[in-house]
Write an enzyme that holds these catalytic residues in place. Structure first.
Site, short mmCIF file in Angstrom:
data_model
loop_
_atom_site.label_atom_id
_atom_site.label_comp_id
_atom_site.label_asym_id
_atom_site.label_seq_id
_atom_site.Cartn_x
_atom_site.Cartn_y
_atom_site.Cartn_z
N PHE A 138 0.86 -1.19 0.00
CA PHE A 138 0.00 0.00 0.00
C PHE A 138 0.89 1.23 0.00
O PHE A 138 1.73 1.39 0.88
CB PHE A 138 -0.92 0.01 1.23
N ASP A 223 9.28 2.58 1.30
CA ASP A 223 8.13 3.33 1.81
C ASP A 223 8.05 3.06 3.31
O ASP A 223 7.60 2.00 3.74
CB ASP A 223 6.88 2.85 1.08
N LYS A 252 3.00 9.97 8.42
CA LYS A 252 2.37 9.52 9.66
C LYS A 252 3.05 10.08 10.92
O LYS A 252 2.86 11.23 11.26
CB LYS A 252 2.27 8.00 9.69
C1 LIG Z 1 3.05 2.26 3.80
C2 LIG Z 1 2.11 3.38 3.45
N1 LIG Z 1 2.40 4.17 2.41
C3 LIG Z 1 1.60 5.18 2.06
C4 LIG Z 1 0.45 5.46 2.76
C5 LIG Z 1 -0.42 6.60 2.35
O1 LIG Z 1 -0.33 7.63 3.28
P1 LIG Z 1 -1.44 8.77 3.30
O2 LIG Z 1 -2.73 8.12 3.69
O3 LIG Z 1 -0.93 9.75 4.31
O4 LIG Z 1 -1.50 9.36 1.94
C6 LIG Z 1 0.11 4.66 3.86
C7 LIG Z 1 -1.14 4.90 4.60
O5 LIG Z 1 -1.64 4.07 5.31
C8 LIG Z 1 0.96 3.59 4.21
O6 LIG Z 1 0.68 2.78 5.24
#
Ligand SMILES: Cc1ncc(COP(=O)(O)O)c(C=O)c1O
Length: 403
Positions: A138, A223, A252
């Protein structure tokens, strides 16, 4: 007077893309949250791994208050002191020497993917555009990031997707070998997959992917939106693997609850960019960066980082106690306080029931997919708060098991 703002109003006025709990939180302090009726909850969710220092940490409140009286926003037509301070902290404590600030995890990943493509095209060939990504990954909800994420339920239904993205099984080095070639510009992965069920990368996998990226001049993007900023017990998770990425994204916990994200990279890769190639109005906003600096200074201390494994151990011990009675968990996953409890097969597809009933018993938890319960509390949650939350959670589990 009773508030006119009710949960029912959500169903009338908000785009129907979320299914929030049936209470509305109005106040938080540490790992406790209160709703409109004054009911108190223990927070094991931490705003999905965001509130790394709990709610309304006094140092973060102070940083926000002080900055709010100085300067709120100037755009990137001008720079500002908090942004430069936070960038310097990130650089001093990681592999990186260039930072791009944005506002969400998706935007940081969008920037990372654009940078990787642009770098490969400018430096090697217009055909070096292939992105290798993983099932269950994700990376956010912009169209590029959702297409790179490995879950069709999020990416399908929006028409033609950005091209040249390949998905393969996570932790399968042979699968990477099979698709890696000179046209590959980047491999993107979460060292611990968050939304996908809290699967940790194996060291051999990360080391192997690093080597393949080197061999084929592809960039390795980590990520760490969910697993970074202390969550797994080190400032960033890559530091536990000794595998250094070329680009890293953070969000986050970076703002401890204030929206901010960052993309980190090296001088050499950054040198491909120039003014106008990418940008954002709010990225590096002084309020966000002032809070980010305060959060960084607290999270990046031996006390907080070392405390994370201790807290994980307490969580697991308590989950084991629950399991002794109710036999609901199959295994514990993730790292540090990115903790998953996979449900036994007879409870598969019921993760959401557990979190709904937990909320009825006044403890906030999360799921990661249909079969895994997820605990992402404050990194400084106290032992008493864990114990109290677990007493409530035990009652919730008993209710689900007996229903
Ligand atoms: C690993 C990862 N990358 C990207 C995102 C996307 O972040 P955002 O919701 O702040 O756009 C998330 C959100 O849960 C995530 O867990």
């Amino acid at each position: 007077m009773k508030s006119q703002i009710t949960r029912a109003l959500f169903d009338k006025v908000i785009l129907p893309i979320y299914a929030p709990a049936n209470f509305i939180p109005v106040k938080g302090k540490g790992s406790r949250v209160w709703d409109q009726n004054g009911e108190e909850y223990i927070d094991f969710a931490g705003g999905i791994a965001v509130n790394a220092l709990g709610h309304c940490h006094p140092k973060l409140v102070q940083a926000l208050q002080q900055q709010s009286e100085k300067l709120w926003h100037v755009s990137n037509v001008f720079t500002n002191e908090p942004a430069l301070q936070l960038a310097q902290k990130l650089i001093d404590n990681t592999f990186a020497n260039r930072v791009f600030f944005a506002n969400s995890g998706a935007e940081a990943n969008e920037a990372a993917l654009k940078l990787a493509r642009h770098y490969a095209i400018e430096k090697y060939s217009p055909y070096k555009t292939k992105i290798i990504a993983f099932y269950q990954a994700f990376h956010g909800r912009t169209f590029f990031t959702v297409s790179v994420g490995g879950q069709a339920k999020y990416s399908d239904g929006f028409g033609p997707k950005p091209a040249d993205i390949i998905h393969i099984p996570f932790n399968d080095l042979n699968a990477v070998k099979a698709v890696m070639d000179d046209h590959t510009c980047a491999v993107i992965l979460e060292p611990v997959q968050g939304e996908g069920g809290l699967t940790s990368a194996t060291p051999e996998f990360l080391q192997g992917v690093r080597k393949l990226c080197n061999d084929y001049n592809a960039l390795l993007i980590f990520d760490e939106v969910q697993c970074g900023m202390g969550r797994t017990g080190s400032l960033f998770t890559y530091q536990q693997y000794n595998v250094i990425p070329d680009i890293l994204t953070s969000a986050k916990a970076l703002g401890g609850g204030f929206p901010i994200s960052a993309m980190l990279t090296t001088e050499e890769i950054a040198s491909i960019m120039h003014p106008g190639v990418h940008g954002t109005t709010y990225g590096g906003n002084p309020l966000a960066c002032a809070v980010g600096c305060a959060a960084f200074d607290i999270i990046n201390t031996p006390e907080v980082l070392a405390g994370i494994q201790q807290r994980r151990a307490i969580f697991i011990e308590q989950l084991e106690n629950i399991n002794d009675k109710f036999k609901v968990f199959r295994e514990y996953r993730g790292k540090g306080l990115l903790l998953g409890a996979e449900l036994q097969p007879q409870f598969h597809n019921k993760a959401r029931d557990f979190l709904n009933v937990a909320a009825d018993f006044k403890v906030m938890i999360l799921n990661a997919g249909p079969n895994v319960l997820r605990f992402t509390p404050s990194l400084i949650i106290t032992e008493d708060e864990i114990n109290e939350g677990m007493v409530r959670f035990t009652k919730a589990v008993e209710k689900v098991v007996n229903s």
